[in-house]
Write an enzyme that holds these catalytic residues in place. Structure first.
Site, mmCIF file in Angstrom:
data_model
loop_
_atom_site.group_PDB
_atom_site.id
_atom_site.type_symbol
_atom_site.label_atom_id
_atom_site.label_comp_id
_atom_site.label_asym_id
_atom_site.label_seq_id
_atom_site.Cartn_x
_atom_site.Cartn_y
_atom_site.Cartn_z
ATOM 1 N N SER A 189 0.794 -1.170 -0.066
ATOM 2 C CA SER A 189 -0.157 0.093 -0.324
ATOM 3 C C SER A 189 0.926 1.256 0.131
ATOM 4 O O SER A 189 1.575 1.390 -0.957
ATOM 5 C CB SER A 189 -0.903 -0.165 1.125
ATOM 6 O OG SER A 189 -1.850 0.941 1.012
ATOM 7 N N ASP A 280 -10.315 -4.088 -4.422
ATOM 8 C CA ASP A 280 -9.467 -3.070 -3.616
ATOM 9 C C ASP A 280 -9.717 -1.793 -4.519
ATOM 10 O O ASP A 280 -9.542 -1.723 -5.746
ATOM 11 C CB ASP A 280 -7.859 -3.648 -3.711
ATOM 12 C CG ASP A 280 -6.984 -2.554 -3.022
ATOM 13 O OD1 ASP A 280 -7.503 -1.282 -2.655
ATOM 14 O OD2 ASP A 280 -5.840 -2.894 -2.864
ATOM 15 N N HIS A 310 -7.850 -5.498 0.070
ATOM 16 C CA HIS A 310 -6.736 -4.597 0.252
ATOM 17 C C HIS A 310 -6.176 -4.944 1.832
ATOM 18 O O HIS A 310 -7.117 -5.091 2.759
ATOM 19 C CB HIS A 310 -7.099 -3.162 0.550
ATOM 20 C CG HIS A 310 -5.878 -2.395 0.646
ATOM 21 N ND1 HIS A 310 -5.247 -1.593 -0.582
ATOM 22 C CD2 HIS A 310 -5.241 -1.853 1.632
ATOM 23 C CE1 HIS A 310 -4.178 -0.927 -0.025
ATOM 24 N NE2 HIS A 310 -4.063 -0.798 1.356
#
Length: 350
Positions: A189, A280, A310
């Site tokens: 991320s 996601d 995610h």
């Protein structure tokens, strides 16, 4: 919440995942299908249990969000992975941690791993088991760092710290027991964002880039944000909040050090593996980044894990599909570092 309470919740979570399939489905609810793909039953069950327990990741203050991520990490990370030693480090003004698989010889490859958490949350503890897993399964040393977080330290503080970690690793290679010519960068991320940006500006050759669902373009909203922006752990609201904390309300969102997709040239990036999650909000920008790299001649492998959401890389303690996805990335890392080692041997003997 106390460690005892967190332990009880983690035990309850493992119990739920151990139930027969029909009971798990009953708890998870009606199957979900969006954008031509099914939400994996294990992913749906985990999301439902997080919602029922009140531990889903909601938009709060920075301090509350940090506590939320710490708790959720404790619930899904699983028992501490063994076979890996750790060494606490000081890198500039922040802490670091070196992970070394038992029995690994000196002069190994190194993966510098930048943790995710929207540049606002996360740290050494939230990603401890993931770093242990990467070190043990890939057979490399892993260096993690507690870079400065927003809003106390907004952009570009995290970028500066990420670059400092790389400089530290190169300068301290002998002390760390690593080969400075075989350094890979990785992250999940926001950490994936930092890894890609650091590789792009690196003054030394990077052997490999390992990215889990990276954030690479804050300048535009892509379709996946509209489809998966609510109900799948990372929400559209949370993404806006993170960016507001990190980028001073949007003033820096076109800076390539935040939106690396906007860089003029990405051809200097190393061979890259990008794992995206089907459910996601960041999916489409990660996949657009892979397409851009391929178009500029960078060797890249893109793997979309349909049905996952995610944050799956941290879910090593429940179910099996999440660990399988991370194991696939580990295989790519091992292969990438082996190829880099072979290329280095050829260069040295030429």
């Amino acid at each position: 919440m106390s460690n005892f309470q967190a332990g009880v919740l983690a035990g309850a979570l493992r119990f739920a995942f151990g139930l027969p399939g029909p009971l798990r489905r009953l708890i998870a609810g009606t199957p979900i299908r969006l954008d031509g793909q099914d939400l994996h039953p294990e992913a749906q069950l985990l999301l439902k249990l997080a919602h029922l327990s009140g531990t889903d990741w909601r938009t709060k203050t920075a301090s509350e969000s940090r506590l939320d991520l710490e708790l959720s990490s404790k619930l899904v990370a699983g028992p501490k992975i063994t076979g890996v030693g750790t060494r606490e480090l000081t890198i500039g003004e922040f802490a670091g941690r070196l992970y070394t698989p038992d029995g690994l010889a000196e002069g190994s490859a190194l993966l510098i791993f930048y943790h995710g958490g929207g540049w606002v949350t996360g740290g050494l503890e939230t990603h401890d088991n993931l770093c242990r897993f990467l070190a043990r399964e890939a057979g490399v040393r892993v260096l993690a760092a507690d870079y400065r977080l927003a809003p106390e330290y907004p952009f570009p503080a995290a970028v500066e710290d990420a670059a400092e970690v790389l400089r530290y690793a190169v300068a301290k290679a002998e002390d760390l027991g690593i080969d400075a010519k075989r350094i890979a960068l990785g992250g999940d991320s926001a950490g994936g964002n930092l890894a890609a940006v650091t590789a792009h500006h690196a003054e030394t050759d990077i052997a490999f880039l390992l990215l889990f669902y990276p954030g690479v373009d804050a300048s535009v909203r892509r379709r996946s944000r509209e489809i998966f922006g609510n109900g799948f752990f990372l929400t559209d609201e949370k993404m806006d909040w993170f960016l507001d904390q990190y980028s001073a309300g949007g003033a820096d969102r076109h800076d390539p050090r935040l939106s690396i997709m906007l860089a003029d040239d990405l051809s200097n990036l190393p061979p890259t593996y990008i794992a995206t999650a089907g459910y996601d909000p960041l999916r489409d920008e990660g996949e657009a980044f892979a397409e851009r790299l391929a178009a500029e001649g960078v060797p890249v492998v893109l793997r979309r894990h349909e049905g996952l959401f995610h944050g799956f890389a941290n879910v090593l303690g429940v179910g099996g599909i999440f660990r399988e996805a991370v194991s696939e990335a580990v295989g790519a890392l091992r292969t990438g570092l082996a190829l880099a080692n072979s290329a280095q041997d050829v260069a040295e003997t030429a």
